[in-house]
Enzyme design. Structure first.
Site, PDB file in Angstrom:
ATOM      1  CB  CYS A 110     -23.504  -7.682  31.472  1.00  0.00           C
ATOM      2  SG  CYS A 110     -22.269  -8.899  32.192  1.00  0.00           S
ATOM      3  CG  HIS A 206     -22.297  -3.848  34.866  1.00  0.00           C
ATOM      4  ND1 HIS A 206     -22.840  -4.708  34.918  1.00  0.00           N
ATOM      5  CD2 HIS A 206     -21.400  -5.735  34.385  1.00  0.00           C
ATOM      6  CE1 HIS A 206     -23.525  -5.987  34.851  1.00  0.00           C
ATOM      7  NE2 HIS A 206     -22.652  -6.695  34.804  1.00  0.00           N
ATOM      8  CD  GLU A 208     -24.825  -1.264  34.986  1.00  0.00           C
ATOM      9  OE1 GLU A 208     -24.718  -2.081  35.890  1.00  0.00           O
ATOM     10  OE2 GLU A 208     -24.714  -1.235  34.241  1.00  0.00           O
TER      11      GLU A 208
END
Length: 238
Positions: A110, A206, A208
């Site tokens: 990001c 994202h 994660e």
């Protein structure tokens, strides 16, 4: 030996137990993603000098977060651009440039992708249309992403993938040596890669936040292992 994967963090006011003070912060999902992918996470708060970090680390994740200061790419701030975090910008830009110079495998997430672009001379679109990639507030938006044939991101994730987006800025002019390799349906650049054989990849989403799909972190870790093995061979041959 597990590779050491540095993850940039940020300094923010925080509150826990009876304490309320400044802290170096990072969502724990980054650490878990690196660990599950076979690496050892090393948290990197903004600080004065890079020192020996790029010599010690085997890979680098530049994490998401606040908007990059538009002055870093020669622009005036948009009314919706967040307040600059000068210390973090200075630290991450210097760290990223040093990592690229040293051939360290890099994954930008990001903001991290945007830092990668700015570090290589590109600029940013400071605000996307309301409701497109960051609505509602605090909720990741499921977004369909199309990847470029023959790209590294396509080799990792395939031609089409659903990802978790949360961003109001995007890549504008591409930095030197970067290529756009994934897009959302509205044409927003969702991934970039650097030319050459090294691993330098940025994604606007994202990864994660979805620990059921670790392919990007596994690819970074694999590149870090190859880099570590190469360095060890050089030492042994020397």
């Amino acid at each position: 030996m597990k590779p050491l994967i540095g993850i940039t963090t940020y300094r923010e006011p925080a509150r826990w137990s009876v304490w309320e003070q400044g802290a170096a912060l990072l969502p724990e999902s980054y650490v878990e993603a690196v660990e599950r992918a076979g690496g050892t996470a090393v948290l990197l708060p903004p600080q004065g000098e890079i020192g020996r970090l790029v010599e010690v680390l085997d890979g680098l994740v530049v994490a998401g977060g606040a908007d990059v200061d538009p002055a870093r790419y020669g622009a005036e701030p948009h009314p919706r651009t967040g307040a600059p975090q000068h210390a973090r910008d200075t630290w991450e830009l210097a760290l990223l440039r040093a990592a690229l110079e040293a051939g360290l495998p890099v994954l930008g997430v990001c903001r991290g992708m945007q830092v990668l672009n700015v570090a290589l001379g590109g600029d940013l679109v400071q605000h996307l249309p309301d409701g497109s990639h960051q609505d509602p507030p605090g909720v990741f938006v499921k977004t369909e992403v199309r990847t470029a044939d023959g790209s590294r991101i396509a080799s990792i994730l395939g031609a089409d993938v659903q990802v978790n987006c949360y961003h109001h800025q995007a890549i504008g002019r591409l930095g030197l040596g970067l290529h756009a390799t994934a897009w959302s349906a509205d044409g927003v650049v969702e991934a970039v890669e650097r030319s050459g054989r090294g691993f330098a990849l940025g994604v606007q989403w994202h990864p994660e936040t979805d620990l059921s799909d670790l392919r990007l972190f596994e690819a970074l870790t694999a590149a870090a292992v190859r880099n570590l093995d190469s360095q060890e061979r050089k030492v042994s041959c020397g």
